[in-house]
Each structure stands twice: as C-alpha cells, then as structure tokens.
Motif scaffolding. Structure first.
Motif, PDB file in Angstrom:
ATOM      1  N   LEU A 119       8.048   9.274   3.681  1.00 48.67           N
ATOM      2  CA  LEU A 119       7.057   8.238   3.451  1.00 48.67           C
ATOM      3  C   LEU A 119       7.417   7.458   2.191  1.00 48.67           C
ATOM      4  CD1 LEU A 119       3.822  10.260   4.231  1.00 48.67           C
ATOM      5  CD2 LEU A 119       4.995   8.623   5.694  1.00 48.67           C
ATOM      6  N   LEU A 120       7.432   6.146   2.318  1.00 43.89           N
ATOM      7  CA  LEU A 120       7.721   5.292   1.173  1.00 43.89           C
ATOM      8  C   LEU A 120       6.466   5.100   0.333  1.00 43.89           C
ATOM      9  CD1 LEU A 120       9.853   2.543   2.934  1.00 43.89           C
ATOM     10  CD2 LEU A 120      10.638   4.159   1.224  1.00 43.89           C
ATOM     11  N   PRO A 121       6.625   4.881  -0.967  1.00 45.95           N
ATOM     12  CA  PRO A 121       5.458   4.571  -1.791  1.00 45.95           C
ATOM     13  C   PRO A 121       4.776   3.289  -1.298  1.00 45.95           C
ATOM     14  CG  PRO A 121       7.383   4.998  -3.167  1.00 45.95           C
ATOM     15  CD  PRO A 121       7.857   4.952  -1.749  1.00 45.95           C
ATOM     16  N   ASP A 122       3.478   3.186  -1.511  1.00 48.48           N
ATOM     17  CA  ASP A 122       2.738   2.018  -1.042  1.00 48.48           C
ATOM     18  C   ASP A 122       3.262   0.716  -1.633  1.00 48.48           C
ATOM     19  OD1 ASP A 122       1.093   3.561   0.525  1.00 48.48           O
ATOM     20  OD2 ASP A 122      -0.467   3.758  -0.999  1.00 48.48           O
ATOM     21  N   LEU A 123       3.740   0.745  -2.859  1.00 51.67           N
ATOM     22  CA  LEU A 123       4.184  -0.474  -3.534  1.00 51.67           C
ATOM     23  C   LEU A 123       5.657  -0.794  -3.290  1.00 51.67           C
ATOM     24  CD1 LEU A 123       2.301   0.009  -6.894  1.00 51.67           C
ATOM     25  CD2 LEU A 123       1.688  -1.471  -4.989  1.00 51.67           C
ATOM     26  N   PHE A 124       6.319  -0.053  -2.433  1.00 56.29           N
ATOM     27  CA  PHE A 124       7.728  -0.289  -2.126  1.00 56.29           C
ATOM     28  C   PHE A 124       7.834  -1.540  -1.260  1.00 56.29           C
ATOM     29  CE2 PHE A 124      11.399  -0.026   0.614  1.00 56.29           C
ATOM     30  CZ  PHE A 124      12.401   0.328  -0.266  1.00 56.29           C
ATOM     31  N   ARG A 125       8.636  -2.503  -1.689  1.00 54.83           N
ATOM     32  CA  ARG A 125       8.902  -3.706  -0.891  1.00 54.83           C
ATOM     33  C   ARG A 125      10.140  -4.411  -1.437  1.00 54.83           C
ATOM     34  NH1 ARG A 125       3.943  -4.408  -3.099  1.00 54.83           N
ATOM     35  NH2 ARG A 125       3.862  -5.687  -4.943  1.00 54.83           N
ATOM     36  N   GLU A 126      10.629  -5.355  -0.682  1.00 51.13           N
ATOM     37  CA  GLU A 126      11.819  -6.099  -1.076  1.00 51.13           C
ATOM     38  C   GLU A 126      11.545  -6.929  -2.322  1.00 51.13           C
ATOM     39  OE1 GLU A 126      12.676  -8.244   2.503  1.00 51.13           O
ATOM     40  OE2 GLU A 126      13.730  -6.544   3.381  1.00 51.13           O
TER      41      GLU A 126
END
Length: 150
Positions: free
Chosen positions: A90-97
């Motif tokens: 599961l990726l952290p909620d704030l993970f994004r490009e």
C-alpha cells in the motif's frame, strides 16, 4: 607490582574492554546500516547488488504504472538521472507524481530498485532532509521549500 604498573594494567584493561564492546556493537549494527543515495549518486557509485539502501528524489511525472492489485512501478528522479522503482504494498496517501519520496530496499541485477517501504512527504512544505540536500547538490532545489526542511 608497583603502583604505576597497576594503574597501567587497569587503564589498558579498560581500553581493551571498551574496544571489544565497540566492536560488538558495530558488528551487530552492520546489517541495519542503510545508505542514502540520490539517483545521480546511485549511478556514479554503483552499490553492490542486494545491498540495502535508501533512494530519494521526486517521483517523475508520467512514470507511475500500476501492475496488478498492489504493485506499482515508477521512476525517482533528481532531474539529471532517474532510477526505476518497483514496490508491492500500500502506498502512502500523499504519494503522487512530482512529489518528494524516499524508498528503502535493494537494487536488483536489472538495475531496478525493489523497494519494501515508501515514505512520502507529509504536508505541503516538508521534504526529508536527505532528499532536500540531494536536490540542492544537483542545483534543482526550489526556493521556498528551503525553510521547511530545517
């Protein structure tokens, strides 16, 4: 034995015990030491395959690809070099490009970084100190974020 010789033996024994204790601590921590690299440093230093490391930088725009239910592939960049990363979990909620990220894991034979943990920045201005320092070193640091990492 004279008083001077007893003192010398006592000090020598204490130093030997201290050195032995320090050696045991270093041996115990050897497997837990994790080095941090930016993508450019990783390309230059080429660490051993299977060595635990942390890489940090920005998630490259357009590089995030979902492979299956919990597996993702993306690139971490410092705008000069990039490292391909795979992660299952599961990726952290704030993970994004375009955001700062630190990935911990091992570098595979195929030069793909296999992460077992991903850390993303936790608010609008925070970036891990290692990532900020690596970006400053590469000349990519954005003004305004400088005060947030201190």
């Amino acid at each position: 034995m004279t008083r001077k010789k007893r003192r010398l033996v006592l000090i020598s024994s204490a130093l030997a015990v201290l050195c032995l204790a320090l050696g045991l601590v270093l041996v115990a921590l050897r497997d837990n030491i994790v080095f941090f690299y930016g993508p450019s440093e990783l390309a230059q230093k080429a660490p051993h395959e299977g060595q635990r490391l942390r890489i940090g930088g920005l998630v490259k725009q357009g590089s995030l690809v979902r492979e299956g239910e919990n597996t993702v592939r993306f690139a971490v960049t410092d705008t000069k070099q990039e490292v391909e990363v795979t992660y299952t979990g599961l990726l952290p909620d704030l993970f994004r490009e375009g955001q700062g990220v630190v990935a911990e894991g091992t570098l595979g034979q195929d030069k793909v970084f296999h992460a077992d943990s991903i850390l993303a920045k936790h608010d609008e201005r925070y970036m891990p100190r290692e990532v900020a320092d690596a970006l400053k070193k590469q000349g990519v640091w954005r003004e305004g974020a400088d005060a947030a990492s201190k």
